[in-house]
Design a protein around this motif. Structure first.
Motif, PDB file in Angstrom:
ATOM      1  N   THR A 153      26.220  32.985 -35.063  1.00  0.00           N
ATOM      2  CA  THR A 153      25.687  32.501 -33.801  1.00  0.00           C
ATOM      3  C   THR A 153      24.721  31.336 -34.028  1.00  0.00           C
ATOM      4  O   THR A 153      23.788  31.466 -34.821  1.00  0.00           O
ATOM      5  CB  THR A 153      24.930  33.631 -33.071  1.00  0.00           C
ATOM      6  OG1 THR A 153      25.702  34.815 -33.137  1.00  0.00           O
ATOM      7  CG2 THR A 153      24.660  33.260 -31.632  1.00  0.00           C
ATOM      8  N   GLU A 191      30.061  36.336 -33.628  1.00  0.00           N
ATOM      9  CA  GLU A 191      29.126  35.546 -32.838  1.00  0.00           C
ATOM     10  C   GLU A 191      28.574  36.439 -31.737  1.00  0.00           C
ATOM     11  O   GLU A 191      29.328  37.197 -31.115  1.00  0.00           O
ATOM     12  CB  GLU A 191      29.861  34.360 -32.230  1.00  0.00           C
ATOM     13  CG  GLU A 191      28.970  33.378 -31.511  1.00  0.00           C
ATOM     14  CD  GLU A 191      29.789  32.208 -30.982  1.00  0.00           C
ATOM     15  OE1 GLU A 191      29.909  31.205 -31.701  1.00  0.00           O
ATOM     16  OE2 GLU A 191      30.315  32.336 -29.862  1.00  0.00           O
ATOM     17  N   TYR A 242      28.702  41.576 -30.527  1.00  0.00           N
ATOM     18  CA  TYR A 242      29.265  40.389 -31.168  1.00  0.00           C
ATOM     19  C   TYR A 242      30.771  40.362 -30.931  1.00  0.00           C
ATOM     20  O   TYR A 242      31.407  41.401 -30.814  1.00  0.00           O
ATOM     21  CB  TYR A 242      29.015  40.424 -32.675  1.00  0.00           C
ATOM     22  CG  TYR A 242      27.566  40.435 -33.065  1.00  0.00           C
ATOM     23  CD1 TYR A 242      26.907  39.260 -33.406  1.00  0.00           C
ATOM     24  CD2 TYR A 242      26.854  41.632 -33.093  1.00  0.00           C
ATOM     25  CE1 TYR A 242      25.569  39.273 -33.777  1.00  0.00           C
ATOM     26  CE2 TYR A 242      25.517  41.660 -33.453  1.00  0.00           C
ATOM     27  CZ  TYR A 242      24.874  40.473 -33.795  1.00  0.00           C
ATOM     28  OH  TYR A 242      23.566  40.491 -34.165  1.00  0.00           O
ATOM     29  N   ASP A 259      26.984  36.836 -39.221  1.00  0.00           N
ATOM     30  CA  ASP A 259      26.646  36.378 -37.878  1.00  0.00           C
ATOM     31  C   ASP A 259      26.539  34.856 -37.887  1.00  0.00           C
ATOM     32  O   ASP A 259      25.662  34.295 -38.543  1.00  0.00           O
ATOM     33  CB  ASP A 259      25.312  37.013 -37.452  1.00  0.00           C
ATOM     34  CG  ASP A 259      24.817  36.479 -36.116  1.00  0.00           C
ATOM     35  OD1 ASP A 259      25.615  35.805 -35.419  1.00  0.00           O
ATOM     36  OD2 ASP A 259      23.653  36.742 -35.766  1.00  0.00           O
TER      37      ASP A 259
END
Ligand code: ZN
Lengths: 393, 768
Positions: free
Chosen positions: B508, B555, B540, B506
């Motif tokens: 983000t 993300e 995501y 991830d």
């Protein structure tokens, strides 16, 4: 289903061959030159090897330039050896070359070197395994060397070479050899030169401390393939280099030992970290270790103070220990000790409070478990001192 | 009256739910069958048992002890919570007490199970003051504890993965352990099927080979949930005959099992209310009444969606129920996340869980009263394990099976006798999958050189000479020596097709946190660039799938659609090994090469599944050799005539795709495999056979025995398919039978009738 395993395997073999997916050859496989045995023998003889038995060879090389060093207490290099004196002639310098570095029972040793000091100086005997079936003889011949001596010196041998050798004996149904005193010079080298040299490999130590630069050396990582290639296709120059590499390792080991035995006795050693040096000497002689640190302190190394205080404590030299307290670094422990010192020795309760306060603050902000204990103690001390200083007390 | 009884009465009377309950099975409580403790049991063990309240044994425990004492290998088949651990702990403890050099090895499929067992053993050992140290040895065991586990652990508890990669390749460190090894206990045996089981069979061969080297020949004790062929599976795993203990003497509490078929919304198209939504409502009803509930959903995406819905539901109910907490629990969660949820369940801060079958492996979460099973879990053993999650107390418990629209579910919901009758499915493995076999042959050669003529399951000489060709073993002096720098076990995972899993990261706002992993072939079809990936209820977008570095960067982003890859498949027949059925309706077993490529993907809106766009996928194709069954329609045969009655190729295509869909979705009932374990394709005119063909293949490289097993079952498969299609209310095929034809609907018109006559011909032809 088992019946057609063979044909299923064949099909996979054929289709991967036609698809050109055959993996790059690892050199260790098939003996492709069945008539290579005479060529191998001739090559080995040309490189100084003599047949010791079926598929096992030996050679002896004199190394005139290496000095024997001094007799020393084995305790410097081995906790078990404390109090026993070893002369250079009592030691075999030992190194194995293996088929891999990852360990496990599929890794074997194919080349061993044993260096020792005799009447005519230092010499190295090597034993070489020409092919797998000779392994039991190779191990026995190597074991004879190992058991002839009081101590075995190695570089990382305590965690790699010796356990591997032991495991190979088990796998071949041979009884264990009587355990000699193990002197692993890597452990000492780490204490002395970590942070001083780029790394503590034997060749780095040779280059950086002994001033010896190896020429034409084969990197250790290429040694296994040198042997596999020999098995598959016969002799080649890299194998000769691997053999020399093995020999050079035990030669370097003896030189390093000479340097250590002199340096530890004298309390001075080229490029060595004084604290590391003192920690080795302290295993045998606390007073001499303290002198190393005192010398270092005189050249402005305040980092030597805590260790020196510990030595004074063990030696029962209380006054000298107390005198060092003001020189302690201002970390949590140092400040705590300074607080005690200020209160009890100098009778200065105000400074003692100040030190205790800083110590409590520093230790309290740390995450280490030992600092938590220290923080509590500093707190208690602080509260007691504050009570002492309170106006109505 | 218990909360469960209240729930049952109201639920069956509820006009919204009651009419959809097709079957209620009341499983009566069952009394125990007892046996006395043997008179010659060592005193310490007798004391330990007494301290734990055991004064006599269940019949299956006594039988196990007798078999062990006679030196036999055996497998105990038991439902959940029937005292199975004593079946092995008793004989093992007895041997260890009597012989101070004796050792035992316990294998569990997961680390969590090992921890449970360690606790249980400690309790037994302490209460009898027995001189038996049990030590867990797995990836989490600190380095500092490992040496003492090796040297002083009388019982070593580990998993097959650790045995494979940590213990066996370093057996020289375990000399006294192997020399004294008397028992190998393999618990949760039903977990060892398919690929994993095929690997584990080979790991056990390696284990016995190393033990033999140190002069020991341990006995094997297996424990399993109910499967059709416990002795056969145990025998395949062990590589030698194993006896089965199937009579269970443990008592059980009363349980009601409900079969619930969601109502039809559109009979013509065969569309039913969503099983996920209905399961969710049923779970909500249970939770509202304070019944602690577990809901099993088929996919991780559903798990996430259902859990977040339920939490939302209870948060918006301004009642005492607003404190009800439901957690998703599925594979792909990190271990710490799992432990947290398990603790919550034990301590009562979590009231419900939504799970994939990750819980199937018997992690003891205790105290649940109801299980809701959304969709058939893939096998009877799994079904009973999930249903058995509820009802560990003496009170009435309930399990509700909610059918999906799939042909398999629709078949089973109308055939409760297949679930409650005797016929549990068989678990299959293929220890001789050539790829798996070769990988373990490498590991075995690393562990000990092979002697000429030595067996490794089968005769390994062909495999060894392949390895010699690759240059990683050397044949000399009558032995085969490992001749490579590598450490083969390190590169081989027992759990997935390829050991090179893709890690999902991830990214983000620079988080850079690992949130899961996935095997490579699945990654190519699920987490390609721009795909939507759902994890713990969050959406995501895949920024980049980097196959080379095995990283997928995602993300967090809110979108209202999910993605579905369109995969194109090419086939090549490599050999024809065996024919089934008569010449008029032949099926051929053999190796094929499957080349599949995801080329584009659809964006589908949540809930409505409406197509809202396309995207391209740029990834290399995935290629594999595997085992397949080809069903042929030879020219002039009656089946081909039926096919030819479809007037043009498009109609034939609609028919063939329907037949394939139906047979492929029903095959897992017979094979005890997951729907995802089978691949399928239809060919109007097959390149190899020159006639129309249907292919079903094993989706694991080299096969795990599914294609072989399917051959003799074709008759019953065709009968089940024909029955499913004829009882389905739709006109020309629906998701519950022939599937939805996605071309021009004109070509699908009337195909169900044609399909039925084709299936009847096939069923007759394949009648055994
Ligand atoms: Zn239908």
């Amino acid at each position: 289903m088992p019946n057609d395993l063979r044909s299923r395997l064949k099909r996979i073999r054929e289709s991967s061959a036609t698809a050109g997916q055959a993996r790059p050859m690892n050199p260790g496989g098939k003996a492709r030159c069945e008539d290579g045995a005479p060529a191998r023998s001739e090559w080995l003889e040309r490189h100084g090897w003599a047949r010791l038995g079926d598929q096992v060879w030996e050679r002896r090389v004199e190394c005139p330039g290496i000095h024997a060093g001094a007799t020393m207490d084995a305790g410097y290099l081995s906790a078990r050896g404390r109090g026993s004196l070893v002369a250079p002639e009592d030691i075999v310098f030992f190194d194995l070359e293996t088929t891999g570095l990852s360990g496990g029972t599929g890794t074997i040793a194919f080349l061993s070197a044993f260096g020792s000091f005799g009447r005519h100086g230092y010499s190295v005997r090597q034993i070489f395994l020409e092919d797998y079936p000779g392994e039991p003889l190779f191990l026995e011949a190597s074991g004879d060397e190992l058991s002839r001596f009081k101590a075995v010196a190695s570089y990382n041998g305590a965690s790699f070479d010796l356990p591997l050798y032991k495991a190979r004996r088990t796998m071949n149904g041979l009884p264990p050899v009587a355990p000699a005193l193990s002197l692993d010079l890597l452990h000492a080298a780490r204490r002395l030169w970590r942070g001083v040299l780029p790394d503590c490999s034997l060749s780095s130590v040779e280059r950086g401390v002994l001033g010896v630069r190896r020429t034409d050396d084969l990197p250790g990582s290429e040694v296994p393939d040198a042997w596999f290639r020999f098995l598959a296709t016969g002799p080649h120059p890299e194998l000769a280099l691997a053999m020399d590499h093995n020999q050079a390792d035990v030669a370097g080991l003896a030189s390093l030992y000479g340097l250590l035995s002199a340096g530890l006795a004298a309390g001075r050693l080229r490029k060595a970290d004084p604290r590391g040096l003192a920690s080795l000497i302290a295993r045998v002689d606390l007073g001499r270790a303290a002198r190393v640190l005192e010398r270092s302190l005189r050249t402005g190394d305040a980092g030597a103070v805590p260790e020196l205080m510990r030595l004074y404590w063990k030696l029962g030299r209380r006054d000298e220990r107390l005198a060092l307290i003001p020189l302690l670094p201002d970390d949590a422990r140092g400040l705590y000790l300074k607080s005690i010192h200020a209160e009890r020795v100098l009778g200065d309760a105000q400074s003692a409070t100040r030190f205790a306060e800083s110590a409590a603050k520093l230790a309290g902000s740390s995450e280490k478990a030992c600092d938590a204990v220290l923080a509590r103690r500093a707190d208690r001390r602080l509260r007691r001192l504050e009570q002492l200083l309170a106006p109505d007390a | 009256m218990s909360a469960v009884t209240d729930f049952l009465d109201d639920f069956l009377a509820d006009p919204e739910f009651g009419p959809s309950v097709g079957h209620v099975e009341r499983l009566p409580p069952r009394d125990a069958v007892w046996a006395d403790l043997p008179a010659d049991l060592p005193d310490g063990i007798r004391r330990a048992l007494a301290a734990r309240g055991v004064e006599r044994l269940y019949s299956h425990q006594a039988q196990s002890l007798a078999l062990a004492r006679a030196g036999r290998d055996f497998v105990v088949v038991t439902p959940t919570a029937s005292g199975k651990t004593l079946c092995y702990n008793l004989p093992v403890a007895e041997t260890l007490v009597q012989d101070p050099d004796a050792r035992a090895l316990y294998l569990f499929p997961t680390k969590a199970l090992s921890q449970d067992q360690q606790a249980e053993l400690n309790a037994l050992v302490t209460s009898g003051n027995l001189p038996i140290k049990a030590a867990t040895y797995d990836g989490d065991t600190p380095q500092s504890v490992r040496a003492s586990a090796r040297d002083t652990g009388r019982i070593v508890i580990t998993n097959p993965d650790m045995l494979h990669s940590g213990v066996l390749p370093n057996h020289a460190k375990w000399i006294s352990f192997f020399a004294g090894l008397r028992y190998v206990v393999v618990d949760e045996m039903h977990a060892y099927r398919g690929v994993f089981g095929s690997h584990v069979a080979n790991v056990l061969r390696r284990l016995l080979r190393v033990a033999a080297f140190y002069g020991s020949s341990p006995r094997l004790i297996f424990c399993s949930a109910t499967i059709g062929n416990p002795a056969e599976l145990a025998g395949l795993l062990a590589g030698r005959p194993v006896e089965a203990v199937t009579e269970n003497g443990a008592p059980s509490s009363e349980k009601a099992v409900l079969f619930y078929n969601p109502p039809l919304l559109d009979p013509v198209q065969g569309i039913r209310k969503s099983s996920a939504l209905q399961s969710r409502s049923i779970a909500a009803r249970l939770l509202e009444r304070g019944v602690r509930t577990i809901l099993f959903a088929r996919s991780r995406v559903r798990v996430e969606l259902i859990a977040s819905y339920l939490n939302e539901h209870f948060r918006n109910l301004y009642t005492e129920n607003s404190g009800v907490r439901v957690e998703p629990y599925r594979s792909g969660l990190l271990p710490t996340e799992r432990r947290e949820i398990e603790r919550g369940l034990r301590e009562g801060t979590v009231h419900g869980v939504v799970s994939t079958n990750a819980l199937e492996l018997g992690i003891d979460i205790g105290g649940l009263d109801a299980a809701v099973i959304a969709g058939w879990p893939g096998g009877l053993a799994s079904f009973w394990q999930q249903a058995g999650r509820a009802g560990r107390r003496r009170d009435l418990s309930v399990a509700v099976y909610v059918a999906t629209g799939s042909p398999l579910d629709q078949y089973l919901i109308n055939h409760p006798e297949r679930v409650f009758g005797k016929g549990a499915e068989n678990a299959r493995i293929d220890p001789y999958n050539p790829y798996i076999y070769l990988d373990h042959l490498k590991c075995a050669a690393f562990e000990l050189p092979f002697r000429d003529g030595e067996k490794f399951g089968d005769d390994p000489s062909e495999g060894l000479s392949m390895l010699e060709d690759e240059g990683i073993v050397r044949h000399t002096g009558g032995r085969w020596f490992w001749a490579s720098q590598g450490y083969p076990a390190e590169k081989l995972s027992l759990r997935s097709a390829t050991s090179d899993n893709i890690v999902i990261v991830d990214a983000t706002e620079g988080r850079n946190a690992v949130i899961g992993e996935m095997d490579r072939p699945s990654a190519k079809e699920l987490i390609f660039d721009d795909a939507v990936y759902i994890h713990r209820g969050r959406q995501y977008i895949v920024l980049k799938l980097d196959l080379e570095n095995r990283i997928c960067t995602v993300e967090e982003r809110d979108v209202n659609y999910y993605t579905d890859a369109v995969v194109k498949t090419d086939l090549k027949v490599l050999c024809e090994d065996q024919r089934f059925g008569p010449d008029s309706a032949p099926a051929v077993l053999g190796d094929i090469l499957v080349r599949s490529q995801a080329e584009k993907f659809k964006k589908l809106r949540f809930h409505s599944h409406e197509n809202v766009g396309y995207g391209e996928i740029y990834l290399p194709p995935e290629e594999m050799q595997t085992r397949a069954l080809a069903i042929l329609f030879p020219e002039g045969s009656r089946a081909a005539d039926v096919l030819d009655s479809a007037s043009n190729d498009m109609r034939k295509a609609a028919l063939l795709s329907g037949l394939l869909q139906l047979m492929k979705s029903l095959a897992p009932v017979q094979l005890l495999c997951d729907a995802a374990d089978l691949g399928g394709a239809w060919r109007l005119r097959d390149d190899h056979y020159g006639v129309p063909a249907l292919y079903l293949w094993d989706r694991y490289p080299g096969g795990t025995g599914l294609a072989e097993a399917l051959g003799p079952m074709l008759g019953s498969l065709a009968r089940a398919a024909s029955e499913r299609a004829s009882t389905c209310d739709c006109e020309d095929g629906c998701p519950s039978c022939l599937g939805v034809y996605d071309g021009n609907p004109d070509f699908a018109r009337g195909r169900k009738k044609t399909a039925l006559s084709a299936l009847k011909i096939l069923a007759d032809a394949w009648r055994a």
